[in-house]
Design a protein around this motif. Structure first.
Motif, mmCIF file in Angstrom:
data_model
loop_
_atom_site.group_PDB
_atom_site.id
_atom_site.type_symbol
_atom_site.label_atom_id
_atom_site.label_comp_id
_atom_site.label_asym_id
_atom_site.label_seq_id
_atom_site.Cartn_x
_atom_site.Cartn_y
_atom_site.Cartn_z
ATOM 1 N N GLY A 40 1.973 2.963 0.331
ATOM 2 C CA GLY A 40 1.206 2.166 -0.563
ATOM 3 C C GLY A 40 0.383 3.084 -1.631
ATOM 4 N N ILE A 41 1.306 4.278 -1.812
ATOM 5 C CA ILE A 41 0.722 5.269 -2.992
ATOM 6 C C ILE A 41 1.508 5.339 -4.360
ATOM 7 C CG2 ILE A 41 -0.009 6.514 -0.948
ATOM 8 C CD1 ILE A 41 2.223 8.596 -1.405
ATOM 9 N N ILE A 42 1.165 5.989 -5.273
ATOM 10 C CA ILE A 42 1.880 6.003 -6.588
ATOM 11 C C ILE A 42 2.974 6.779 -6.705
ATOM 12 C CG2 ILE A 42 1.523 6.491 -8.888
ATOM 13 C CD1 ILE A 42 -1.558 5.762 -8.739
ATOM 14 N N TYR A 43 4.018 6.509 -7.155
ATOM 15 C CA TYR A 43 5.277 7.391 -7.286
ATOM 16 C C TYR A 43 5.049 7.801 -8.636
ATOM 17 C CZ TYR A 43 9.959 8.783 -8.509
ATOM 18 O OH TYR A 43 11.017 9.451 -8.772
ATOM 19 N N VAL A 44 5.150 9.196 -8.810
ATOM 20 C CA VAL A 44 5.258 9.919 -10.020
ATOM 21 C C VAL A 44 6.459 10.588 -10.311
ATOM 22 C CG1 VAL A 44 3.966 11.601 -11.524
ATOM 23 C CG2 VAL A 44 2.668 10.129 -9.983
ATOM 24 N N ASP A 45 7.209 10.343 -11.254
ATOM 25 C CA ASP A 45 8.548 10.786 -11.685
ATOM 26 C C ASP A 45 8.313 11.917 -12.519
ATOM 27 O OD1 ASP A 45 11.164 11.450 -12.185
ATOM 28 O OD2 ASP A 45 11.619 9.338 -12.809
ATOM 29 N N PHE B 286 -3.879 13.167 -1.626
ATOM 30 C CA PHE B 286 -2.848 14.011 -1.227
ATOM 31 C C PHE B 286 -1.499 13.689 -2.201
ATOM 32 C CE2 PHE B 286 -2.443 9.842 1.002
ATOM 33 C CZ PHE B 286 -0.860 9.626 1.047
ATOM 34 N N ALA B 287 -0.566 14.540 -1.885
ATOM 35 C CA ALA B 287 0.501 14.795 -2.876
ATOM 36 C C ALA B 287 1.486 14.948 -1.812
ATOM 37 C CB ALA B 287 0.663 15.644 -3.999
#
Length: 95
Positions: A28-33, A4-5
């Motif tokens: 606990g997910i990845i943060y994408v800037d 998911f996003a």
């Protein structure tokens, strides 16, 4: 695991990144800037003297550049640490 996003939108300086980082950490997910990614394209266009309105040339730029975001918040463009450069006023005005 389900994929998911989550997108956080709002005006500059409203705390989007702060909220997004906190949510990512909590889940606990990845943060994408993605903002940093846009800024890398703007910086590359400035350096290569490419007008940001020239879509064909921007697409060519994208094909020939590499962007890396680290968990520590560093931003690399073509192996160069541009974490500070992408926050400069000339880049901000292009974004």
């Amino acid at each position: 695991m389900k994929r998911f996003a989550i997108a956080v939108d709002g005006p500059a300086g409203s705390g989007k990144s702060t909220v997004a980082k906190a949510v990512a950490r909590k889940l606990g997910i990845i943060y994408v800037d993605t903002g940093a990614m846009y800024r890398c394209v703007a910086l590359k266009s400035i350096r290569d003297n490419v007008e940001t309105k020239d879509e064909d040339k921007i697409v060519d730029l994208l094909k020939n550049m590499n962007i890396k975001l680290t968990n520590e918040g560093k931003v690399y463009m073509d192996e160069e640490d541009v974490s500070e450069s992408i926050r400069e006023m000339d880049v901000t005005s292009k974004v």
